[in-house]
Design a protein around this motif. Structure first.
Motif, PDB file in Angstrom:
ATOM      1  N   GLU A 197       0.834  -1.198   0.000  1.00  0.00           N
ATOM      2  CA  GLU A 197       0.000   0.000   0.000  1.00  0.00           C
ATOM      3  C   GLU A 197       0.873   1.254   0.000  1.00  0.00           C
ATOM      4  OE1 GLU A 197      -2.876   0.083   3.114  1.00  0.00           O
ATOM      5  OE2 GLU A 197      -3.514  -2.006   2.794  1.00  0.00           O
ATOM      6  N   PRO A 198       0.511   2.250  -0.797  1.00  0.00           N
ATOM      7  CA  PRO A 198       1.287   3.492  -0.815  1.00  0.00           C
ATOM      8  C   PRO A 198       1.091   4.273   0.485  1.00  0.00           C
ATOM      9  CG  PRO A 198      -0.695   3.735  -2.130  1.00  0.00           C
ATOM     10  CD  PRO A 198      -0.632   2.292  -1.743  1.00  0.00           C
ATOM     11  N   ALA A 199       2.074   5.078   0.834  1.00  0.00           N
ATOM     12  CA  ALA A 199       2.021   5.885   2.067  1.00  0.00           C
ATOM     13  C   ALA A 199       1.309   7.201   1.785  1.00  0.00           C
ATOM     14  CB  ALA A 199       3.424   6.127   2.599  1.00  0.00           C
ATOM     15  N   VAL A 200       0.015   7.098   1.579  1.00  0.00           N
ATOM     16  CA  VAL A 200      -0.794   8.289   1.326  1.00  0.00           C
ATOM     17  C   VAL A 200      -1.867   8.398   2.402  1.00  0.00           C
ATOM     18  CG1 VAL A 200      -0.410   8.332  -1.163  1.00  0.00           C
ATOM     19  CG2 VAL A 200      -2.278   6.966  -0.230  1.00  0.00           C
ATOM     20  N   PRO A 201      -2.220   9.614   2.812  1.00  0.00           N
ATOM     21  CA  PRO A 201      -3.239   9.753   3.851  1.00  0.00           C
ATOM     22  C   PRO A 201      -4.622   9.408   3.328  1.00  0.00           C
ATOM     23  CG  PRO A 201      -2.600  11.909   3.016  1.00  0.00           C
ATOM     24  CD  PRO A 201      -1.660  10.913   2.392  1.00  0.00           C
ATOM     25  N   ASP A 202      -5.443   8.825   4.175  1.00  0.00           N
ATOM     26  CA  ASP A 202      -6.814   8.507   3.810  1.00  0.00           C
ATOM     27  C   ASP A 202      -7.661   9.782   3.824  1.00  0.00           C
ATOM     28  OD1 ASP A 202      -6.489   5.731   3.481  1.00  0.00           O
ATOM     29  OD2 ASP A 202      -6.613   5.408   5.647  1.00  0.00           O
ATOM     30  N   PRO A 203      -8.557   9.951   2.850  1.00  0.00           N
ATOM     31  CA  PRO A 203      -9.406  11.144   2.805  1.00  0.00           C
ATOM     32  C   PRO A 203     -10.340  11.230   4.019  1.00  0.00           C
ATOM     33  CG  PRO A 203      -9.411   9.999   0.692  1.00  0.00           C
ATOM     34  CD  PRO A 203      -8.752   9.088   1.678  1.00  0.00           C
ATOM     35  N   VAL A 204     -10.536  12.444   4.507  1.00  0.00           N
ATOM     36  CA  VAL A 204     -11.465  12.708   5.605  1.00  0.00           C
ATOM     37  C   VAL A 204     -12.670  13.432   5.014  1.00  0.00           C
ATOM     38  CG1 VAL A 204     -11.812  13.854   7.818  1.00  0.00           C
ATOM     39  CG2 VAL A 204      -9.582  12.836   7.271  1.00  0.00           C
ATOM     40  N   ILE A 205     -13.835  12.824   5.114  1.00  0.00           N
ATOM     41  CA  ILE A 205     -15.043  13.329   4.460  1.00  0.00           C
ATOM     42  C   ILE A 205     -15.957  13.992   5.499  1.00  0.00           C
ATOM     43  CG2 ILE A 205     -16.992  12.746   2.996  1.00  0.00           C
ATOM     44  CD1 ILE A 205     -14.235  12.228   1.736  1.00  0.00           C
ATOM     45  N   PRO A 206     -16.287  15.269   5.316  1.00  0.00           N
ATOM     46  CA  PRO A 206     -17.159  15.947   6.290  1.00  0.00           C
ATOM     47  C   PRO A 206     -18.611  15.460   6.211  1.00  0.00           C
ATOM     48  CG  PRO A 206     -16.734  17.377   4.413  1.00  0.00           C
ATOM     49  CD  PRO A 206     -15.854  16.169   4.220  1.00  0.00           C
ATOM     50  N   HIS A 207     -19.257  15.446   7.349  1.00  0.00           N
ATOM     51  CA  HIS A 207     -20.668  15.062   7.396  1.00  0.00           C
ATOM     52  C   HIS A 207     -21.534  16.231   6.945  1.00  0.00           C
ATOM     53  CE1 HIS A 207     -19.954  11.684  10.587  1.00  0.00           C
ATOM     54  NE2 HIS A 207     -19.425  11.405   9.412  1.00  0.00           N
ATOM     55  N   SER A 208     -22.658  15.877   6.320  1.00  0.00           N
ATOM     56  CA  SER A 208     -23.556  16.880   5.755  1.00  0.00           C
ATOM     57  C   SER A 208     -25.003  16.520   6.074  1.00  0.00           C
ATOM     58  CB  SER A 208     -23.360  16.951   4.235  1.00  0.00           C
ATOM     59  OG  SER A 208     -24.339  17.767   3.622  1.00  0.00           O
ATOM     60  N   PRO A 209     -25.886  17.524   6.154  1.00  0.00           N
ATOM     61  CA  PRO A 209     -27.316  17.222   6.330  1.00  0.00           C
ATOM     62  C   PRO A 209     -27.967  16.730   5.047  1.00  0.00           C
ATOM     63  CG  PRO A 209     -26.982  19.592   6.208  1.00  0.00           C
ATOM     64  CD  PRO A 209     -25.616  18.961   6.245  1.00  0.00           C
ATOM     65  N   TRP A 210     -27.245  16.840   3.920  1.00  0.00           N
ATOM     66  CA  TRP A 210     -27.728  16.316   2.649  1.00  0.00           C
ATOM     67  C   TRP A 210     -27.017  15.014   2.335  1.00  0.00           C
ATOM     68  CZ3 TRP A 210     -27.544  21.195  -1.062  1.00  0.00           C
ATOM     69  CH2 TRP A 210     -28.491  22.135  -0.602  1.00  0.00           C
ATOM     70  N   GLY A 211     -27.694  14.121   1.632  1.00  0.00           N
ATOM     71  CA  GLY A 211     -27.057  12.866   1.267  1.00  0.00           C
ATOM     72  C   GLY A 211     -27.828  12.099   0.218  1.00  0.00           C
ATOM     73  N   LEU A 212     -27.163  11.108  -0.311  1.00  0.00           N
ATOM     74  CA  LEU A 212     -27.747  10.187  -1.289  1.00  0.00           C
ATOM     75  C   LEU A 212     -27.739   8.811  -0.642  1.00  0.00           C
ATOM     76  CD1 LEU A 212     -28.772  10.032  -4.251  1.00  0.00           C
ATOM     77  CD2 LEU A 212     -26.428   9.445  -4.906  1.00  0.00           C
ATOM     78  N   VAL A 213     -28.920   8.246  -0.437  1.00  0.00           N
ATOM     79  CA  VAL A 213     -29.048   7.032   0.367  1.00  0.00           C
ATOM     80  C   VAL A 213     -29.711   5.930  -0.453  1.00  0.00           C
ATOM     81  CG1 VAL A 213     -29.960   6.008   2.482  1.00  0.00           C
ATOM     82  CG2 VAL A 213     -29.232   8.417   2.462  1.00  0.00           C
ATOM     83  N   GLN A 214     -29.041   4.802  -0.530  1.00  0.00           N
ATOM     84  CA  GLN A 214     -29.612   3.627  -1.185  1.00  0.00           C
ATOM     85  C   GLN A 214     -30.292   2.767  -0.123  1.00  0.00           C
ATOM     86  OE1 GLN A 214     -26.848   0.663  -2.455  1.00  0.00           O
ATOM     87  NE2 GLN A 214     -28.175  -0.165  -4.045  1.00  0.00           N
TER      88      GLN A 214
END
Length: 322
Positions: A197-214
């Motif tokens: 695995e490459p030494a890259v940081p994992d993305p941090v995703i902000p929470h939102s009141p909007w979303g797409l839900v399956q």
């Protein structure tokens, strides 16, 4: 033919993992919903509550199968116990067996941290399902990165007012300040190919009141033996926003709302009979007849087999490797 068999095997493996849906979520079509958490929060701050109580919600019929929920400023908002939130309210399918419901909030530049409230026919809360049920799942096959949870609905109480009838999907206001760390695509690629695995940081995703839900609803009584193979368990954290009810007390104690008398165990199966079932299960999987294989598993377990399920799973795995 090989591709057909692999597709069937992948589908069944997904079902065994928890009723995963087959819908390819159209992320690009809804990119604006998942692009700016601050904009969504600003819109929410200007909303007012649509109703005074859950009984006043407009409940839409939730079908068996796949539903794509776009939770944004076009949806109603309500002052939940945790604060204001957009929401969607559903009436569960009627005249079905037990239900397995997958709720998967899709990850992009933002993500909605889902929470689900289950209610009985009198709009009384039976369960509140949040962090104890929902967790981050990395992208796999047809599924995107997502925050996913699975809910098992016991339909053993037909006509009982305490039976779960409605479901509300929203995000608690106290989750909006949080974020979810996802697996970097380069790391996911490395894991899939068994490389470093490459030494890259994992993305941090902000929470939102909007979303797409399956939302994927499976009627387990009509799922060709899935109930015998996949019997989900949920560890529900029950947070009551209304006075406790008999149904709630039962839900806290286990995975069924009504306890059933233990069934008499089937007698041990003869080794010759066990071997016959195993060969027929493997033959059905090899021939791509997954429905027949799952029915054989169901039949074998009723007759006392303790190995039919593992034989089925192993056969599916082998079919994927060809």
């Amino acid at each position: 033919m090989k591709l057909v068999k692999m597709s069937i095997a992948a589908m069944v493996t997904a079902l065994l993992a928890g009723c995963s849906g087959n819908m390819v979520v159209p992320m690009q079509e809804h990119a604006s919903i998942l692009s700016n958490a601050d904009q969504a929060k600003q819109a929410l701050s200007q909303e007012t509550s649509c109703c005074a109580a859950f009984s006043e919600f407009n409940y839409v019929a939730l079908p068996v199968g796949d539903t794509l929920l776009t939770l944004d400023g076009k949806q109603p908002s309500f002052q939940f116990e945790e604060g204001m939130s957009y929401f969607a309210a559903y009436r569960l399918p009627a005249n079905t067996g037990n239900l397995a419901i997958k709720v998967a909030s899709q990850v992009s530049k933002t993500v909605l941290a889902p929470q689900v409230i289950m209610l009985d026919s009198q709009f009384k809360v039976t369960r509140v399902l949040g962090e104890s049920v929902f967790s981050y799942q990395p992208a796999h096959l047809l599924d995107n990165d997502r925050i996913e949870g699975k809910v098992f609905v016991d339909r053993s109480m037909p006509g009982n007012p305490a039976a779960e009838t409605y479901m509300i999907v929203y995000t608690p206001a106290d989750a909006l300040s949080g974020s979810t760390t996802i697996l970097h695509p380069a790391k996911a690629f490395a894991r899939a190919n068994n490389t470093v695995e490459p030494a890259v940081p994992d993305p941090v995703i902000p929470h939102s009141p909007w979303g797409l839900v399956q939302i994927v609803v499976t009627d387990m009584a009509k799922a060709q033996g899935i109930e015998a193979v996949f019997k989900p368990e949920y560890a529900d954290k029950v947070a009551m926003s209304q006075p406790a009810t008999t149904a709630t007390a039962a839900a806290v104690g286990g995975t069924a709302l009504v306890a059933t008398a233990p069934s008499k165990p089937a007698p041990a199966m003869l080794s010759e009979t066990e071997a016959f079932y195993h060969s027929q299960i493997e033959k059905a999987v090899k021939g791509g007849d997954i429905d027949k294989a799952m029915q054989l598993v169901n039949e074998a377990e009723r007759a006392g087999s303790t190995k039919a399920k593992s034989v089925f799973v192993d056969a599916v795995k082998r079919s994927q490797q060809k």
